[in-house]
Enzyme design. Structure first.
Site: not given
Ligand code: SAJ
Length: 454
Positions: A145, A231, A285, A347
């Site tokens: 990214t 992205k 990310c 996380y």
């Molecule tokens: N979180 C919240 N509230 C929410 C969702 C997440 O507080 O409603 C927090 C989580 O606890 C975490 C952080 O945000 O600490 C990130 O959570 P995430 O669900 O976004 O997980 P990531 O970081 O693995 O995000 C990835 C990203 N995918 C890519 O970059 C390809 C994100 O764009 C996707 O939406 C997510 O995975 C997914 O849900 O697939």
């Protein structure tokens, strides 16, 4: 000039054929949670793959067929063992073998620094090491990214300078950002659509042909800049959505309402999809991609929303500390010398990934305030000891991550272990906690409102 163009076309035709026949030699620079699965998938499809990785112990594990990625990644360990045994994939720390590579994928880390600026040391090192060995006619794809404009202002010039070759003549470039998520690496790689942005229509065509070998979902052709913006914007979008939920949670606390009921009813309205308020936003990310996107504006656009959303989300672990102070006070305790047990250090729920975890700033803040902090996390080796040891004698339980094992806990048992029954819930794990002094993100106390107005 004509001769060069004819030569360039011939090179494209040759590479296109080699990709179709799976005879192209594929190089992958960076064998982390993105590079390793993609190397294995191309090897599984019949390509010969050479992975270049800095960490010797990681190279050794991979060549022994052992998956160095912790955490539950369905199918990855088996696939790695299979392609290593078949001799279709091997890892090395040396760049020399890339001189034979027809296609090179770059999957190195692209963090931001303390001032939120892109830190491209790894990306620049990869380009400088590849350049002198860059095979004429090769396709180079950046999957990391990167901030909008990086392909044109960093990757292309570096490769041209260090290879003495010209993009779109002697070699081809594309940006094809990864869309992985820990726990679903192989699944997402196959089932999520990919943006394929080439430095020229020919480069885009070559990259589309390549990714069609491993991606079952849409491949969306575009240019490098658009791919870089898509992205970073898709993750900045999520960060803003989460910040909105968090700000509504803070309003509900102040107003004496329950954000979880509010969210449920808001989302019944067409086109609304309020995300989950919580104790903070971590990961590899979401916390950094908004800054990469902002960097792409080059200071020529007024940026208000993205920084504000980052500030809201970064405040949540600190707000958790405020809730701990408030709940302890209700129990007649000061934060100084109080024992606070933090449940969850990863996380994300049911993950061992601790990158940018909100639990770190939360723990730091509690220590600054004079609390004695203990941490538990069933998925993080350093904190995976017996939960009872962490909770015994504690004055407050603060939940930071909705790990499955925590949702099955019996609060009555826990109350018996603790010195003071105080519970602060950062992830709406326990809507009620009989016998505890209870606070939670977004859980306003209607009674408190009355007290404040008098
Ligand atoms: N979180 C919240 N509230 C929410 C969702 C997440 O507080 O409603 C927090 C989580 O606890 C975490 C952080 O945000 O600490 C990130 O959570 P995430 O669900 O976004 O997980 P990531 O970081 O693995 O995000 C990835 C990203 N995918 C890519 O970059 C390809 C994100 O764009 C996707 O939406 C997510 O995975 C997914 O849900 O697939």
């Amino acid at each position: 000039m004509e001769a060069t163009t004819a030569g360039a076309d011939a090179l494209v035709a040759t590479l296109s054929h080699k990709i179709e026949e799976r005879q192209a030699l594929l190089g992958v620079i960076g064998l982390g949670y993105v590079g390793l699965p993609v190397a294995c998938r191309f090897a599984q499809e019949g390509f010969q793959v050479i992975g270049v990785e800095l960490k010797e112990e990681r190279v050794a594990a991979i060549n022994a067929g052992r998956c160095p990625i912790e955490g539950d990644e369905p199918g990855l360990a088996e696939l790695l063992a299979e392609v290593i045994a078949a001799g279709r994939f091997r890892a090395t720390t040396a760049y020399a073998p890339l001189a034979q590579a027809d296609v090179v994928l770059i999957n190195v880390e692209t963090p931001v620094d303390a001032h939120h600026r892109p830190h491209y040391a790894a990306l620049e090192a990869a380009c400088r090491s590849l350049g002198p060995r860059l095979r004429r006619g090769a396709l180079v794809v950046v999957e990391s990214t990167i901030a909008p404009g990086t392909m044109d202002r960093v990757v292309r010039p570096l490769l041209e300078e260090t290879s003495g070759q010209r993009v779109n003549q002697d070699f081809h470039l594309a940006a094809c950002p990864e869309r992985v998520m820990p726990g679903k690496l192989l699944h997402n790689l196959r089932t999520m659509s990919r943006v394929v942005g080439g430095s020229s229509p020919q480069a885009t065509e070559l990259a589309l042909k390549l990714y069609r070998c491993i991606v079952a979902a849409d491949l969306d052709a575009t240019d490098c800049l658009t791919a870089e913006i898509v992205k970073t914007a898709e993750n900045a979008y999520r960060d803003v959505q989460i910040a909105f939920a968090n700000e509504v949670a803070l309003i509900c606390e102040a107003a004496g309402a329950d954000v979880w009921r509010v969210r449920e009813l808001v989302n019944k309205s067409p086109g609304r999809a309020m995300l989950l308020p919580g104790a903070g936003v971590g990961g590899h990310c979401i916390p950094k991609d908004p800054w990469l996107l902002a960097h792409g504006a080059g200071g020529r656009a007024p940026l208000r929303l993205l920084p504000a959303a980052r500030a809201v989300n970064d405040f949540m672990p600190l707000h958790m500390a405020e809730l701990v102070v408030e709940a302890l006070a209700e129990a007649g305790l000061r934060i100084e010398g109080a024992r606070v047990a933090i449940l969850g250090y990863a996380y994300l729920e049911n993950s061992d990934d601790v990158r940018n975890t909100p639990s770190e700033p939360f723990a730091e803040r509690l220590r600054e305030l004079g609390a004695e902090v203990r941490i538990h996390d069933p998925y993080v080796r350093a904190y995976a000891g017996p939960l009872e040891e962490v909770l015994r004698g504690a004055d407050c339980l603060a939940l930071m991550v909705r790990h499955e094992p925590y949702l099955r806990l019996d609060l009555g048992t826990i109350k018996g272990w603790m010195r003071t029954p105080v519970l602060v819930d950062g992830r709406n794990a326990w809507p009620s906690a009989p016998g505890f002094i209870h606070r939670g993100i977004g859980r306003g106390d209607p009674r408190a409102l009355g007290r404040k107005e008098t």
